[in-house]
Design a protein around this motif. Structure first.
Motif, PDB file in Angstrom:
ATOM      1  N   ASN A  67     -96.469  24.038 -24.657  1.00 48.36           N
ATOM      2  CA  ASN A  67     -97.429  23.636 -25.682  1.00 48.36           C
ATOM      3  C   ASN A  67     -98.783  23.300 -25.058  1.00 48.36           C
ATOM      4  O   ASN A  67     -99.843  23.666 -25.601  1.00 48.36           O
ATOM      5  N   ALA A 113    -100.538  26.497 -24.084  1.00 47.45           N
ATOM      6  CA  ALA A 113    -101.106  27.179 -25.255  1.00 47.45           C
ATOM      7  C   ALA A 113    -102.398  26.494 -25.694  1.00 47.45           C
ATOM      8  O   ALA A 113    -103.394  27.165 -26.039  1.00 47.45           O
ATOM      9  N   SER A 114    -102.421  25.156 -25.681  1.00 45.12           N
ATOM     10  CA  SER A 114    -103.638  24.423 -26.042  1.00 45.12           C
ATOM     11  C   SER A 114    -104.751  24.672 -25.034  1.00 45.12           C
ATOM     12  O   SER A 114    -105.926  24.822 -25.415  1.00 45.12           O
ATOM     13  N   LYS A 128    -105.217  27.307 -23.200  1.00 41.12           N
ATOM     14  CA  LYS A 128    -105.741  28.664 -23.397  1.00 41.12           C
ATOM     15  C   LYS A 128    -106.687  28.716 -24.595  1.00 41.12           C
ATOM     16  O   LYS A 128    -107.729  29.391 -24.553  1.00 41.12           O
ATOM     17  N   ARG A 129    -106.347  28.011 -25.670  1.00 41.15           N
ATOM     18  CA  ARG A 129    -107.243  27.964 -26.824  1.00 41.15           C
ATOM     19  C   ARG A 129    -108.548  27.259 -26.463  1.00 41.15           C
ATOM     20  O   ARG A 129    -109.638  27.679 -26.868  1.00 41.15           O
ATOM     21  N   SER A 130    -108.411  26.167 -25.678  1.00 39.38           N
ATOM     22  CA  SER A 130    -109.605  25.437 -25.259  1.00 39.38           C
ATOM     23  C   SER A 130    -110.495  26.311 -24.382  1.00 39.38           C
ATOM     24  O   SER A 130    -111.730  26.299 -24.526  1.00 39.38           O
ATOM     25  N   SER A 174    -110.728  29.551 -24.468  1.00 40.15           N
ATOM     26  CA  SER A 174    -111.356  30.540 -25.341  1.00 40.15           C
ATOM     27  C   SER A 174    -112.561  29.936 -26.051  1.00 40.15           C
ATOM     28  O   SER A 174    -113.625  30.576 -26.177  1.00 40.15           O
ATOM     29  N   ASN A 175    -112.451  28.679 -26.517  1.00 38.70           N
ATOM     30  CA  ASN A 175    -113.562  28.010 -27.180  1.00 38.70           C
ATOM     31  C   ASN A 175    -114.707  27.767 -26.214  1.00 38.70           C
ATOM     32  O   ASN A 175    -115.881  27.949 -26.565  1.00 38.70           O
ATOM     33  N   SER A 214    -116.703  30.879 -25.576  1.00 41.19           N
ATOM     34  CA  SER A 214    -117.642  31.164 -26.664  1.00 41.19           C
ATOM     35  C   SER A 214    -118.866  30.254 -26.569  1.00 41.19           C
ATOM     36  O   SER A 214    -120.013  30.715 -26.741  1.00 41.19           O
TER      37      SER A 214
END
Length: 453
Positions: A389, A392-393, A395-397, A399-400, A403
């Motif tokens: 978990n 996964a968090s 990796k999302r962070s 990605s943000n 950007s």
């Protein structure tokens, strides 16, 4: 020829009954082996996704693993020493069993004197000791129990050897996976370092940022060197276990295979399958037989012997052409040996007591191993879930942050910090996965799962 009087025979029988009664009394108190097994009603931990399997090799399916296991069983020096010990136990049993049979001896002698010249003699003798107290039979029974104990030890050594092959094989895959993660990290850090150098040349950065980048790059290179050596050490360890100086079909994958969680049943059933407990149990039985033997050493022994002998002046005439025969029966009993035989009885009883406590120690260790492995299964499964978990968090962070970095809202160092966290979590998850898989191998051993004999 020896003749026995009736009252003497009665005295001997009374003595033998007294000694037999003494030999049946243990010198220690404690639960029997059966009671010790039954006192553990249930395991402390429950399982949810376990499967019923028969052998350790059923837990994992890896291409090329079977050939490595076959090489290890054939070539491993330590395992082959256990195999030789088993063969020695069989040979010793044959020596002990031979005492139940009669023995035949033959001799030929020549003697020269001044008065009679050369005289030749030949003889053939047969002797046999009557096993009236079953002392030899008890010795043979003790050897049978020793063989059974060694057979269980042999099976346990084989199980442990196969488990070691699987663990080392998984460790090679783990180290290769960790190396791949660090190499990916290094590429990113090198690109970052190059970017900072270019920005500095344009006056957009400072030396502090460059030093920080170079520090991270150098540290990662050191970690890569460590993982490369760990892979080499794991391969050397596998060669040592397999007993060869060259390995083929080594794993090239970076993904750890799945390992089945073995299903535990009732403690009494699981523990009864363990070779170490079986070996300890048979050792107790062997020591009890030897206690009986030590008591029977105090009893009288009866032996019979017959012989043919001949004397002549030539070798051919001395070859039992006119033999003289004799038949002898003897009764002997130890009267005084300075307490040596009684001390041997005490030693045998203490050896039996020691074997009993060794069994208890093995049993407690076995229960502890199972409980620890079951507890580790639950703990590592939870750790695996939480780190997955977190990854996964992360990796999302990342990605943000990518950007935002492209929009000029965050600094490159902030982006790298998040990316490094992703790599750290990937490495941590690989370590947990490996520990979980090897723990299942340990659980299989603790539950008495072995390999096919």
């Amino acid at each position: 020829m020896v003749y026995f009087k009736k009252h003497s025979t009665g005295l001997l029988l009374a003595l033998s009954c007294t000694l037999a009664a003494c030999s049946s009394q243990p010198s220690y108190q404690g639960n029997s082996t059966e009671q010790s097994l039954k006192q553990h009603a249930n395991w402390q931990y429950t399982q949810s996704n376990a499967q019923q399997v028969n052998y350790i090799t059923d837990l994992v399916d890896i291409e090329g693993l079977d050939s490595l296991i076959e090489q290890a069983v054939t070539n491993n020096p330590s395992f082959n020493q256990v195999h030789v010990a088993l063969k020695l136990a069989y040979a010793q049993r044959d020596v002990t069993a031979a005492s139940q049979w009669f023995s035949v001896d033959a001799g030929f002698d020549a003697q020269r004197s001044k008065t009679e010249g050369t005289q030749y003699s030949s003889s053939v003798g047969i002797s046999w000791e009557a096993d009236i107290w079953q002392k030899i039979a008890d010795n043979v029974a003790a050897q049978d129990m020793t063989i059974a104990s060694n057979q269980a030890t042999y099976q346990g050594a084989k199980d442990t050897l196969v488990a070691s092959v699987i663990r080392t094989y998984l460790n090679i895959i783990l180290q290769q996976n960790l190396l791949d993660i660090e190499q990916q990290r290094l590429v990113v850090l090198q690109n970052n370092e190059q970017s900072i150098v270019e920005r500095y040349q344009y006056g957009l950065g400072d030396l502090e940022a460059l030093d920080t980048a170079r520090t991270s790059t150098a540290s990662t290179r050191a970690t890569i060197a460590d993982y490369q050596e760990q892979i080499a050490k794991a391969k050397r360890a596998l060669m040592l276990i397999v007993g060869t100086d060259k390995l083929q079909n080594l794993p090239s994958t970076l993904t750890l295979p799945s390992v089945i969680e073995p299903l535990s049943t009732l403690p009494e059933q699981d523990l009864a399958r363990r070779p170490d407990l079986q070996s300890a149990y048979y050792n107790i039985q062997a020591k009890h037989y030897l206690v009986d033997v030590s008591y029977k050493e105090l009893l009288p022994s009866i032996s019979l012997s017959a012989s043919l002998s001949d004397f002549a002046s030539t070798p051919s005439q001395a070859l039992l052409t006119s033999p003289v025969w004799s038949l002898l029966g003897s009764l002997s009993a130890p009267l005084f040996e300075g307490g040596a035989l009684r001390a041997q009885v005490d030693i045998a009883k203490l050896n039996a007591e020691q074997a009993f406590w060794q069994y208890q120690d093995t049993l407690l260790s076995a229960v502890n191993e199972v409980e620890n492995a079951l507890g580790q299964e639950q703990s590592l499964t939870e750790q695996q879930l939480q780190i997955s978990n977190a990854l996964a968090s992360a990796k999302r962070s990342f990605s943000n942050y990518q950007s935002k970095y492209q929009q000029g809202l965050v600094d490159i160092l902030d982006l790298l910090t998040v990316q490094q966290k992703v790599y750290d979590l990937q490495a941590q998850l690989s370590q947990i996965n490996y520990t979980l898989l090897t723990n299942r191998i340990d659980l299989g051993l603790a539950l008495g799962l072995g390999v096919s004999s």
